[in-house]
Design a protein around this motif. Sequence first.
Motif, mmCIF file in Angstrom:
data_model
loop_
_atom_site.group_PDB
_atom_site.id
_atom_site.type_symbol
_atom_site.label_atom_id
_atom_site.label_comp_id
_atom_site.label_asym_id
_atom_site.label_seq_id
_atom_site.Cartn_x
_atom_site.Cartn_y
_atom_site.Cartn_z
ATOM 1 N N CYS A 222 -26.065 47.096 15.549
ATOM 2 C CA CYS A 222 -24.643 46.762 15.423
ATOM 3 C C CYS A 222 -23.839 47.914 14.842
ATOM 4 C CB CYS A 222 -24.458 45.526 14.533
ATOM 5 S SG CYS A 222 -25.003 43.978 15.300
ATOM 6 N N SER A 223 -24.506 48.810 14.110
ATOM 7 C CA SER A 223 -23.807 49.940 13.520
ATOM 8 C C SER A 223 -23.422 50.977 14.563
ATOM 9 C CB SER A 223 -24.674 50.596 12.442
ATOM 10 O OG SER A 223 -24.030 51.726 11.904
ATOM 11 N N GLY A 224 -24.120 50.980 15.696
ATOM 12 C CA GLY A 224 -23.794 51.936 16.742
ATOM 13 C C GLY A 224 -24.881 52.982 16.908
ATOM 14 N N PRO A 225 -24.651 53.992 17.755
ATOM 15 C CA PRO A 225 -25.647 55.039 17.992
ATOM 16 C C PRO A 225 -26.073 55.710 16.694
ATOM 17 C CG PRO A 225 -23.833 55.223 19.538
ATOM 18 C CD PRO A 225 -23.420 54.210 18.514
ATOM 19 N N GLU A 226 -27.296 56.190 16.659
ATOM 20 C CA GLU A 226 -27.840 56.789 15.434
ATOM 21 C C GLU A 226 -26.971 57.926 14.902
ATOM 22 O OE1 GLU A 226 -31.825 59.273 14.097
ATOM 23 O OE2 GLU A 226 -31.960 57.875 15.781
ATOM 24 N N ASP A 227 -26.322 58.671 15.805
ATOM 25 C CA ASP A 227 -25.500 59.802 15.378
ATOM 26 C C ASP A 227 -24.316 59.368 14.523
ATOM 27 O OD1 ASP A 227 -27.181 61.428 16.765
ATOM 28 O OD2 ASP A 227 -25.886 61.674 18.511
ATOM 29 N N TYR A 228 -23.958 58.079 14.572
ATOM 30 C CA TYR A 228 -22.812 57.609 13.815
ATOM 31 C C TYR A 228 -23.190 57.030 12.463
ATOM 32 C CZ TYR A 228 -19.831 58.354 17.849
ATOM 33 O OH TYR A 228 -19.120 58.942 18.856
ATOM 34 N N HIS A 229 -24.464 57.082 12.118
ATOM 35 C CA HIS A 229 -24.895 56.681 10.783
ATOM 36 C C HIS A 229 -24.807 57.913 9.881
ATOM 37 C CE1 HIS A 229 -27.680 53.447 12.738
ATOM 38 N NE2 HIS A 229 -26.417 53.168 12.843
ATOM 39 N N TYR A 230 -23.959 57.872 8.887
ATOM 40 C CA TYR A 230 -23.841 58.999 7.964
ATOM 41 C C TYR A 230 -24.524 58.645 6.645
ATOM 42 C CZ TYR A 230 -20.455 61.686 10.734
ATOM 43 O OH TYR A 230 -19.840 62.440 11.700
ATOM 44 N N TRP A 231 -25.010 59.674 5.971
ATOM 45 C CA TRP A 231 -25.606 59.507 4.652
ATOM 46 C C TRP A 231 -24.863 60.415 3.690
ATOM 47 C CZ3 TRP A 231 -28.826 63.158 1.823
ATOM 48 C CH2 TRP A 231 -29.303 62.634 0.614
ATOM 49 N N CYS A 232 -24.162 59.826 2.721
ATOM 50 C CA CYS A 232 -23.423 60.621 1.748
ATOM 51 C C CYS A 232 -24.405 61.307 0.810
ATOM 52 C CB CYS A 232 -22.458 59.739 0.954
ATOM 53 S SG CYS A 232 -21.525 60.673 -0.297
ATOM 54 N N GLN A 233 -24.392 62.621 0.822
ATOM 55 C CA GLN A 233 -25.331 63.387 0.012
ATOM 56 C C GLN A 233 -24.919 63.456 -1.450
ATOM 57 O OE1 GLN A 233 -25.287 66.081 3.826
ATOM 58 N NE2 GLN A 233 -26.382 67.166 2.215
ATOM 59 N N PHE A 234 -23.815 62.815 -1.807
ATOM 60 C CA PHE A 234 -23.317 62.877 -3.174
ATOM 61 C C PHE A 234 -23.568 61.569 -3.938
ATOM 62 C CE2 PHE A 234 -21.062 65.800 -0.492
ATOM 63 C CZ PHE A 234 -21.083 66.972 -1.219
ATOM 64 N N CYS A 235 -23.420 60.431 -3.254
ATOM 65 C CA CYS A 235 -23.693 59.144 -3.911
ATOM 66 C C CYS A 235 -24.946 58.475 -3.347
ATOM 67 C CB CYS A 235 -22.500 58.201 -3.776
ATOM 68 S SG CYS A 235 -22.127 57.684 -2.082
ATOM 69 N N GLY A 236 -25.498 59.038 -2.255
ATOM 70 C CA GLY A 236 -26.729 58.518 -1.681
ATOM 71 C C GLY A 236 -26.561 57.251 -0.867
ATOM 72 N N GLN A 237 -25.322 56.887 -0.534
ATOM 73 C CA GLN A 237 -25.058 55.670 0.230
ATOM 74 C C GLN A 237 -25.041 55.956 1.731
ATOM 75 O OE1 GLN A 237 -24.428 52.407 -1.045
ATOM 76 N NE2 GLN A 237 -25.151 53.264 -2.969
ATOM 77 N N LEU A 238 -25.547 55.003 2.521
ATOM 78 C CA LEU A 238 -25.446 55.079 3.970
ATOM 79 C C LEU A 238 -24.096 54.526 4.397
ATOM 80 C CD1 LEU A 238 -29.005 53.752 4.831
ATOM 81 C CD2 LEU A 238 -28.197 56.062 5.264
ATOM 82 N N ILE A 239 -23.509 55.109 5.443
ATOM 83 C CA ILE A 239 -22.220 54.681 5.946
ATOM 84 C C ILE A 239 -22.393 54.223 7.389
ATOM 85 C CG2 ILE A 239 -19.781 55.271 6.202
ATOM 86 C CD1 ILE A 239 -20.907 55.621 3.349
ATOM 87 N N CYS A 240 -21.959 52.988 7.695
ATOM 88 C CA CYS A 240 -22.158 52.431 9.035
ATOM 89 C C CYS A 240 -21.230 53.096 10.050
ATOM 90 C CB CYS A 240 -21.954 50.920 9.026
ATOM 91 S SG CYS A 240 -20.245 50.386 8.763
ATOM 92 N N GLY A 241 -21.594 52.980 11.325
ATOM 93 C CA GLY A 241 -20.835 53.596 12.398
ATOM 94 C C GLY A 241 -19.363 53.213 12.429
ATOM 95 N N PRO A 242 -19.020 51.911 12.357
ATOM 96 C CA PRO A 242 -17.601 51.530 12.377
ATOM 97 C C PRO A 242 -16.801 52.168 11.253
ATOM 98 C CG PRO A 242 -18.960 49.626 12.870
ATOM 99 C CD PRO A 242 -19.907 50.721 12.474
ATOM 100 N N CYS A 243 -17.383 52.284 10.050
ATOM 101 C CA CYS A 243 -16.658 52.928 8.944
ATOM 102 C C CYS A 243 -16.491 54.418 9.193
ATOM 103 C CB CYS A 243 -17.385 52.680 7.622
ATOM 104 S SG CYS A 243 -17.098 51.036 6.925
ATOM 105 N N VAL A 244 -17.495 55.047 9.812
ATOM 106 C CA VAL A 244 -17.376 56.459 10.178
ATOM 107 C C VAL A 244 -16.223 56.637 11.154
ATOM 108 C CG1 VAL A 244 -18.484 58.376 11.393
ATOM 109 C CG2 VAL A 244 -19.799 57.014 9.766
ATOM 110 N N ASN A 245 -16.147 55.752 12.147
ATOM 111 C CA ASN A 245 -15.081 55.828 13.144
ATOM 112 C C ASN A 245 -13.698 55.608 12.539
ATOM 113 O OD1 ASN A 245 -16.939 56.280 15.209
ATOM 114 N ND2 ASN A 245 -17.152 54.106 15.677
ATOM 115 N N MET A 246 -13.654 54.896 11.411
ATOM 116 C CA MET A 246 -12.376 54.649 10.725
ATOM 117 C C MET A 246 -12.026 55.768 9.758
ATOM 118 S SD MET A 246 -12.913 50.553 9.999
ATOM 119 C CE MET A 246 -11.376 50.316 9.114
ATOM 120 N N GLY A 247 -12.854 56.833 9.729
ATOM 121 C CA GLY A 247 -12.572 57.978 8.881
ATOM 122 C C GLY A 247 -12.997 57.828 7.441
ATOM 123 N N LYS A 248 -13.913 56.900 7.165
ATOM 124 C CA LYS A 248 -14.352 56.677 5.789
ATOM 125 C C LYS A 248 -15.509 57.582 5.379
ATOM 126 C CE LYS A 248 -12.818 51.863 5.670
ATOM 127 N NZ LYS A 248 -13.202 50.460 5.388
#
Length: 287
Positions: A222-248
Motif C-alpha cells: 500500500c505504501s507504493g513502489p520500493e523506491d518511494y520508501h524513504y528512511w530518515c537518516q537523522f531520526c531513523g524513521q521510515l517514511i511511506c510512499g504517499p507522505c514522500v509524494n506529499m513532500g514530507k
Amino acid sequence: GAQRLENEWKNFDFGDLQLATGKRYAPFGGSSLDDDDLTAVLLCIDAANIVESLKLTRCHNITGRGLEPLRGSKILKRIDLSLVGEHDDPRVYSKLKVKEVVPILKSIVINKSIGACQQLRHVQLPFQWRQEKKDELTYFMLAYNGLLHLSPSRMCCNHAEIECTENSSTSLPVQGREYGIQTNKCYKCLDEFCSDCAQDEDGWELGCFKCGCCEKVVCSRCSGPEDYHYWCQFCGQLICGPCVNMGKAMVCDDCEDVESCIRCEGVSYSEKFDCDLCAECLEIRER
C-alpha cells in the motif's frame, strides 16, 4: 434501494458529511458538526447494526458522547479516532475525551450478549491520547489486546512469494514510543502480519511499518513502489510512499544518498542552486 444505501453506510466517514454541509472547524470562529449531529446521524442509519468502519476526519468539534449509538455494536471492524486524513500530520488538538469514548469502545469489544467481540480489529487513537497515556485508556488497550488473541486466529498476510504459516500478531502497544499505535496491521488494506514478516532482516519489504510522518502503519504494497520508501537518516524513521509524494521527505539531488524527513531538515531546498541538498553537498557547491 435499501440494500444499496446500507452498503454505502458500511464505511462511514462523518467528515465527508461535514464537508458536504459546508461546515468546518475554526478555533476562533466558524462552526462544524458536533456530537448532537453525530448522534442523530448514527441513530438514523442504525449504525450499531450497519457501520463496519467509522472515521471522524477533521471533526475537531467532537468530544465523543455522540458515539453513544455505537454502544454494543456487533459488526464494527475498525474505528479511526485520529481526526486527520490518511496521511495528514497526526499532531492536532483533539476535543475527544477518554472518559466519554473508552466506555463505548469497551462495550463494543466486550458485548454481553455475544461475549468477546470478534469483529473490531483496528483502532486508530488520537495523537493527544497517545501522549497523555491515561490509565483508563491503557486498561482498555490491554483488554482489547487480550480479546484480539482470544478471537479466532488469522493467518499472516505475508506479501512475499514464500507463504507464511504463522498467525498474525497485531496489538496496541501499552508502553514505549509505539504506545497506542496498532502494530502489524496495515491501516489501508487491514492486512495483518506476524512479527517476523512485519519487518524482515533486510528491512521492511515483506510486511508493514509505521510511517514517521503520518504515524500510520502501512504495508509495503500500500505504501507504493520500493523506491518511494524513504528512511530518515537523522531520526531513523521510515517514511511511506504517499507522505514522500506529499513532500514530507526529501533526498539529496547531488549524492542521492542522504534521505531526511522534513521535521529533521537534513535535506532542504536551496533557492540558490534550485535543488534539494544535504548539508555536505551544499557545502561542496558553495566552495
